[in-house]
Motif scaffolding. Structure first.
Motif, short mmCIF file in Angstrom:
data_model
loop_
_atom_site.label_atom_id
_atom_site.label_comp_id
_atom_site.label_asym_id
_atom_site.label_seq_id
_atom_site.Cartn_x
_atom_site.Cartn_y
_atom_site.Cartn_z
N GLU A 43 26.75 -46.67 20.63
CA GLU A 43 25.30 -46.77 20.48
C GLU A 43 24.80 -48.11 21.02
O GLU A 43 23.74 -48.18 21.66
CB GLU A 43 24.89 -46.60 19.02
N MET A 44 25.56 -49.18 20.78
CA MET A 44 25.15 -50.49 21.29
C MET A 44 25.19 -50.49 22.82
O MET A 44 24.29 -51.03 23.48
CB MET A 44 26.07 -51.59 20.73
N ASN A 45 26.21 -49.91 23.39
CA ASN A 45 26.34 -49.85 24.85
C ASN A 45 25.20 -49.05 25.46
O ASN A 45 24.65 -49.41 26.52
CB ASN A 45 27.69 -49.23 25.21
N ILE A 103 17.78 -56.64 21.78
CA ILE A 103 19.08 -57.04 21.25
C ILE A 103 19.01 -58.51 20.85
O ILE A 103 18.64 -59.37 21.64
CB ILE A 103 20.20 -56.84 22.29
N TYR A 156 18.36 -54.52 17.50
CA TYR A 156 19.81 -54.38 17.36
C TYR A 156 20.42 -55.77 17.25
O TYR A 156 20.29 -56.59 18.16
CB TYR A 156 20.40 -53.66 18.58
N HIS A 180 23.67 -58.53 16.62
CA HIS A 180 25.12 -58.70 16.68
C HIS A 180 25.46 -60.18 16.66
O HIS A 180 24.61 -61.06 16.91
CB HIS A 180 25.71 -58.04 17.94
N TYR A 204 25.13 -54.05 14.79
CA TYR A 204 26.40 -53.77 15.44
C TYR A 204 27.44 -54.65 14.76
O TYR A 204 27.72 -55.76 15.18
CB TYR A 204 26.31 -54.04 16.94
N TRP A 263 33.43 -55.68 21.27
CA TRP A 263 32.78 -55.51 22.58
C TRP A 263 33.72 -55.94 23.71
O TRP A 263 33.86 -55.25 24.72
CB TRP A 263 31.50 -56.33 22.60
#
Length: 465
Positions: A371-373, A383, A422, A424, A449, A456
């Motif tokens: 989902e992050m990608n 992000i 999002y 991270h 994330y 990652w």
């Protein structure tokens, strides 16, 4: 000679108890605030603590020197170098360059080694029954294993503009003093890996002068002072917000805390009363348990080795707070708080009782790599990378916005709330803190994330510099 190295991993802080067994006396160098550790060591080894010394006015923890002196009657031996601004405002025996401290048959020669701070001292130990030569050097935040102290803290923590270049110049001169010492002298610093007092501290507890001459980056510049200063000032980590408070409290008289406090366990009604009045709640559970169900507006600071650091970044020293913590972890959390002077906890509840508080729990939205990608090229998603600036500069996700978690609430204007957010970081811990801070600020459309940069990179996710 008796020697014990005391290492506190939550601050990456080292202190020392050194005793003359023939005379039954001892000195403590750079004590932490929960001083029962030193009292127990001294008692077990039939030593009386008669001397307390500090290498400098510390920024990353609240010194226990005043508490230890009050409990033992020991004399305080503190720096009188560095100018009037850097003088301690309570009674002590002042130390200057080339002074000596005599502890039984042990002699500590005082070296003024400014750079990290103007008043910084190092103590060169001679065990006179064994030798007339020095055997150990206690460097404080001057020389670490593989690194040296940062000179920018006075500017970034204490607001003294223009002092970092002066400090760097002094550090270069102090290293010349260090380099002239015998190679065999053991070096015992005040911090190890994980401290914010340098940028690349080694993980082993001690070193030698000779080894540092070979391996320490700061001792490889010869007479190139300009190159040294540029390298020293470049890439230093963000200065924790609480450092300014520690600098202030460590040089003045203040209320003493000579025992580890015992916080009261609150009943649900009392907890709800405080919660309804807006008292800050710190939830110390691990990030996975917090994500499954948390009290709205609580802040997740996991009880791990970074707890003190993030508590110092986030909590207000002028305001009370509540703890959510397991009783078996309460003393550990309490010690971590008192070591940085956060004494205003009202009480605690056990996380096992959260469901009984009659407060609807919220959950975090945790996303995976896929989902992050997929979000990288989505213009409706922002992000947020909440790592340190140096980590971000080394490599980050495409189109990511850098907002360091420690200053996140001061930079909410950089967040586009019309988009899905999002979050991270490196391993998920700081992203969870950030999410709880955003929720408290009313920004709730956030996904985390949680595996972050570690996963990652393992999955060869796209990274830009």
């Amino acid at each position: 000679m008796f020697f014990q190295h005391i290492f506190e991993s939550s601050l990456a802080h080292a202190s020392y108890l050194i005793g003359c067994q023939a005379k039954g006396v001892a000195i403590v160098i750079d004590p932490k605030r929960d001083v029962d550790t030193y009292l127990e060591i001294a008692q077990k080894n039939n030593l009386k603590i008669t001397h307390i010394a500090e290498t400098h006015i510390h920024a990353d923890y609240l010194s226990g020197s005043l508490e230890l002196a009050a409990l033992t009657g020991a004399k305080l031996y503190l720096s009188d170098e560095g100018g009037s601004y850097w003088q301690y405002a309570f009674d002590h025996i002042g130390l200057k360059h080339h002074d000596e401290i005599n502890v039984g048959n042990l002699v500590f020669q005082v070296l003024h080694t400014p750079g990290h701070t103007p008043e910084s001292l190092s103590f060169l130990l001679i065990d006179t029954p064994a030798t007339d030569a020095p055997v150990m050097l206690f460097t404080g935040d001057f020389v670490f294993v593989g690194d040296i102290g940062r000179p920018d803290l006075l500017e970034t923590a204490a607001g003294l503009i223009g002092t970092k270049e002066v400090g760097a110049h002094h550090m270069f001169a102090s290293l010349k003093i260090f380099s002239r010492l015998p190679d065999y002298v053991q070096v015992w610093p005040a911090h190890g890996a994980g401290s914010a007092c340098g940028k690349s501290l080694g993980a082993v507890p001690s070193t030698t002068v000779g080894y540092e001459k070979i391996r320490n980056w700061a001792l490889q510049f010869g007479d190139n002072e300009g190159g040294f200063i540029q390298e020293l000032l470049d890439g230093q980590p963000e200065t924790p917000k609480y450092f300014a408070m520690m600098k202030k409290l460590n040089k003045i008289n203040r209320p003493l805390l000579t025992e580890v406090p015992i916080y009261k366990k609150l009943d649900h009604q009392k907890f709800l009363t405080y919660y309804d009045s807006g008292v800050t709640i710190i939830d110390t559970r691990n990030k996975a348990d917090f994500a499954k169900g948390f009290i709205p507006n609580s802040i997740n600071i996991q009880n791990n080795k970074s707890f003190s650091n993030w508590a110092g970044w986030i909590l207000d020293y002028e305001k009370p707070f509540l703890l959510i913590v397991e009783e078996k972890q309460l003393e550990d959390v309490t010690r971590k708080l008192m070591r940085i002077g956060l004494d205003q906890a009202i009480g605690f509840i056990d996380p096992q009782t959260l469901s009984s508080c009659n407060i609807p729990l919220k959950t975090q939205q945790i996303i995976d790599f896929e989902e992050m990608n997929h979000a990288l090229d989505n213009s409706n998603i922002q992000i947020l990378d909440v790592r340190n600036k140096s980590e971000f500069d080394e490599g980050h996700l495409p189109n990511a916005t850098h907002l360091f978690v420690g200053t996140l609430t001061d930079n909410l204007h950089k967040i586009d709330q019309s988009k899905d957010l999002y979050l991270h970081c490196q391993s998920g811990d700081r992203a969870t803190i950030a999410m709880s801070l955003l929720y408290r600020a009313g920004i709730k459309n956030v996904k985390n994330y949680s595996h972050a940069m570690k996963e990652w990179k393992e999955k060869n996710g796209k990274i830009v510099n």
